[in-house]
Design a protein around this motif. Structure first.
Motif, PDB file in Angstrom:
ATOM      1  N   SER A 305      11.215  -2.808  -7.471  1.00  0.00           N
ATOM      2  CA  SER A 305      10.793  -2.170  -6.337  1.00  0.00           C
ATOM      3  C   SER A 305      11.054  -0.952  -6.144  1.00  0.00           C
ATOM      4  O   SER A 305      12.311  -0.641  -6.518  1.00  0.00           O
ATOM      5  CB  SER A 305      11.153  -3.152  -5.179  1.00  0.00           C
ATOM      6  OG  SER A 305      10.677  -4.406  -5.172  1.00  0.00           O
ATOM      7  N   ILE A 306      10.478  -0.040  -5.264  1.00  0.00           N
ATOM      8  CA  ILE A 306      10.696   1.390  -5.095  1.00  0.00           C
ATOM      9  C   ILE A 306      11.650   1.604  -3.879  1.00  0.00           C
ATOM     10  O   ILE A 306      11.224   1.112  -2.722  1.00  0.00           O
ATOM     11  CB  ILE A 306       9.615   2.185  -4.949  1.00  0.00           C
ATOM     12  CG1 ILE A 306       8.871   2.124  -6.461  1.00  0.00           C
ATOM     13  CG2 ILE A 306       9.827   3.739  -4.622  1.00  0.00           C
ATOM     14  CD1 ILE A 306       9.606   2.793  -7.663  1.00  0.00           C
ATOM     15  N   VAL A 307      12.433   2.530  -4.055  1.00  0.00           N
ATOM     16  CA  VAL A 307      13.288   2.741  -2.924  1.00  0.00           C
ATOM     17  C   VAL A 307      13.405   4.185  -2.648  1.00  0.00           C
ATOM     18  O   VAL A 307      13.402   5.138  -3.435  1.00  0.00           O
ATOM     19  CB  VAL A 307      14.932   2.397  -2.803  1.00  0.00           C
ATOM     20  CG1 VAL A 307      15.812   2.815  -1.730  1.00  0.00           C
ATOM     21  CG2 VAL A 307      14.904   0.817  -3.235  1.00  0.00           C
ATOM     22  N   ARG A 308      12.988   4.629  -1.353  1.00  0.00           N
ATOM     23  CA  ARG A 308      12.806   6.140  -0.900  1.00  0.00           C
ATOM     24  C   ARG A 308      13.858   6.484   0.086  1.00  0.00           C
ATOM     25  O   ARG A 308      14.224   5.763   0.927  1.00  0.00           O
ATOM     26  CB  ARG A 308      11.485   6.174  -0.402  1.00  0.00           C
ATOM     27  CG  ARG A 308      10.302   5.877  -1.212  1.00  0.00           C
ATOM     28  CD  ARG A 308       8.879   6.383  -0.765  1.00  0.00           C
ATOM     29  NE  ARG A 308       7.872   5.413  -1.651  1.00  0.00           N
ATOM     30  CZ  ARG A 308       7.376   5.952  -2.722  1.00  0.00           C
ATOM     31  NH1 ARG A 308       7.922   6.894  -3.367  1.00  0.00           N
ATOM     32  NH2 ARG A 308       6.360   5.539  -3.331  1.00  0.00           N
ATOM     33  N   GLY A 309      14.235   7.829  -0.085  1.00  0.00           N
ATOM     34  CA  GLY A 309      15.248   8.359   0.688  1.00  0.00           C
ATOM     35  C   GLY A 309      14.919   9.812   0.733  1.00  0.00           C
ATOM     36  O   GLY A 309      14.013  10.388   0.298  1.00  0.00           O
ATOM     37  N   GLU A 310      15.657  10.439   1.381  1.00  0.00           N
ATOM     38  CA  GLU A 310      15.627  12.044   1.813  1.00  0.00           C
ATOM     39  C   GLU A 310      17.021  12.463   1.968  1.00  0.00           C
ATOM     40  O   GLU A 310      18.018  11.891   2.475  1.00  0.00           O
ATOM     41  CB  GLU A 310      14.861  12.293   3.112  1.00  0.00           C
ATOM     42  CG  GLU A 310      15.471  11.879   4.320  1.00  0.00           C
ATOM     43  CD  GLU A 310      14.809  12.285   5.573  1.00  0.00           C
ATOM     44  OE1 GLU A 310      14.233  13.482   5.438  1.00  0.00           O
ATOM     45  OE2 GLU A 310      14.350  11.506   6.236  1.00  0.00           O
ATOM     46  N   VAL A 311      17.195  13.949   1.404  1.00  0.00           N
ATOM     47  CA  VAL A 311      18.413  14.498   1.640  1.00  0.00           C
ATOM     48  C   VAL A 311      18.532  15.238   3.092  1.00  0.00           C
ATOM     49  O   VAL A 311      17.575  15.469   3.764  1.00  0.00           O
ATOM     50  CB  VAL A 311      18.397  15.767   0.670  1.00  0.00           C
ATOM     51  CG1 VAL A 311      19.555  16.713   0.845  1.00  0.00           C
ATOM     52  CG2 VAL A 311      18.324  15.385  -0.595  1.00  0.00           C
TER      53      VAL A 311
END
Length: 477
Positions: A305-311
């Motif tokens: 599964s894909i995990v998305r994040g941001e700086v």
């Protein structure tokens, strides 16, 4: 021209005041190239400072801190702790002006710091002087249940009473297991004041642990009767960072205590993108994929599964300043059925392996591009700064030359001479600024080139931090 400039300056000033008035505490993103003059630019206002990555990821109850080189984790976590402490007091009706990080720490504030720093399980504060709704009621209950602190035999906790330095050391010493010397405590070659004989052993154990090396203002540590809120925040942050010798505070036990407190969400992920303190920017998105099945809000997400994040924050590496980034993990998505869930905003613990160490061939092949990019960036920013200095200087010189003729011909020769003198002063200042830019630009190019070569040959000595593709993280929410 001057009126227009003043109006423009006033507008900018008003905008800045308005931004500060309605925003959370700003965080500075060091973006300009490293120079001898500590240049910084871009102010980022971010109300949800949550995760910091690069180097080694460490554990915290509500935030994820990371150590690269030096005490990035300790200082970042400590500032977050003090901010959370202040906000908790304000929500309970305390005045904003009442909280001063330099004042002696109270018993309730120590309980708050320990509960946050050591992931204390929830508990009830059964004390007659801790009312329902008291700002640190939960933390007092948690630290009492965990045995980090105790109340008085009369059934009170005395939450608003300052706690002495000796008592703080005794409390911290209960959480560690370090060999120490007996006798009068000495720190940095000086006898520690205000330590009664009953606290000698505890103080010597804290000193031997090295935890105090991260605490600011060593003179006050030695000579004052009380530690400040800020000093204790750093002390607890250092304890968290060095949890390898803390009693029962390994990663596994911390996660277990959180599980007992009501369950956790654990994600084992492998990064798909590279994040670097040198190149990543605020707002940059990144992805990872899970390496094991995970359950989020009762929904099972399979491996892959894909995990998305941001700086959310960047500090560029510079001279005597290690780079770091902060990121936030936002969503997880099952690619098979497109089911997507938001990840919890609070984090319990995390760990990372093999960070900042891609293979040598990858580093070598990437060097011509990253090295050229960094050098072009430094040169470009230096050149643009030079253009800005020249434009501002020529504008000021033009104004002053105009004033020289106008004031002289309107029978104000004294003012005319003063304006002529300003022309010379502006010219001299411009020459000085150009010289400074040449020095800083040259230094910046050499520094960036040297650090790029260091990263290729011995990445552990590089002053940057990064997470690379295929490196794995374990995150516990």
């Amino acid at each position: 021209m001057k009126i227009a400039k003043k109006l423009f300056a006033t507008t900018i000033a008003f905008a800045a005041i308005a931004t500060v008035a309605f925003a959370e505490e700003p965080k500075v993103e060091a973006y300009a190239h490293p120079t001898l003059f500590g240049t910084q630019s871009q102010t980022l206002v971010d109300a949800e400072s949550t995760y910091q990555t690069g180097g080694q990821i460490l554990k915290t109850k509500n935030r994820l801190g990371v150590k690269n080189k030096g005490d990035v984790f300790v200082s970042s976590w400590s500032k977050d702790l003090l901010k959370a402490m202040k906000e908790s007091q304000e929500r309970a009706g305390y005045s904003k002006d009442m909280f001063n990080p330099r004042k002696p720490i109270l018993r309730s504030e120590l309980a708050f710091a320990l509960a946050e720093g050591l992931n204390a399980p929830k508990g009830e504060a059964n004390y007659s002087d801790v009312a329902n709704g008291y700002w640190a009621q939960e933390e007092i209950g948690a630290t009492t249940k965990a045995g980090y602190m105790i109340g008085y035999p009369s059934g009170v906790f005395k939450p608003d009473q300052p706690i002495t330095k000796a008592e703080v050391f005794a409390t911290i010493a209960k959480q560690i297991d370090v060999k120490y010397n007996d006798g009068v405590p000495y720190y940095k070659g000086k006898a520690v004041q205000y330590i009664p004989s009953w606290a000698y052993n505890a103080t010597n154990e804290v000193i031997a642990s090295g935890l105090l090396n991260s605490v600011p203002d060593a003179n006050k540590v030695i000579n004052a009767e009380y530690l400040s809120k800020e000093q204790v925040a750093y002390l607890v942050g250092a304890l968290k960072k060095n949890s390898s010798f803390a009693k029962g505070m390994t990663t596994a036990s911390a996660a277990k205590s959180c599980c007992k407190a009501g369950g956790v969400t654990t994600l084992k992920i492998k990064l798909l993108d590279r994040l670097s303190a040198k190149t990543s920017n605020v707002g940059e998105a990144f992805t990872a994929k899970t390496t094991q099945d995970a359950v989020v809000d009762g929904v099972t997400f399979p491996c892959g599964s894909i995990v998305r994040g941001e700086v959310i924050e960047v500090q560029r590496p510079g001279v005597n300043k290690c780079g770091f980034i902060k990121v936030r993990f936002n969503k997880i998505k099952n690619l098979e059925d497109n089911c997507e869930k938001a990840l919890p905003s609070s984090i319990a613990s995390a760990s990372a392996d093999d960070v900042k160490n891609p293979n040598f061939v990858a580093r070598l092949l990437g060097f011509p591009f990253t090295g050229a990019g960094r050098i072009v960036g430094v040169a470009g920013r230096t050149a643009s700064s030079a253009v800005n200095v020249a434009a501002n200087g020529l504008e000021e010189i033009g104004d002053e030359l105009g004033n020289t003729f106008v004031e002289t011909l309107t029978l104000h020769p004294g003012r005319g001479m003063a304006s002529a003198g300003n022309v010379l002063a502006t010219t001299g200042k411009g020459i000085f600024d150009f010289g400074k830019l040449i020095v800083s630009g040259t230094f910046g190019v050499l520094y960036e080139l040297g650090d790029e070569i260091t990263y290729v040959l011995v990445p552990s000595l590089s002053n940057s931090s990064s997470l690379n593709p295929n490196e794995e993280l374990t995150i516990v929410f």
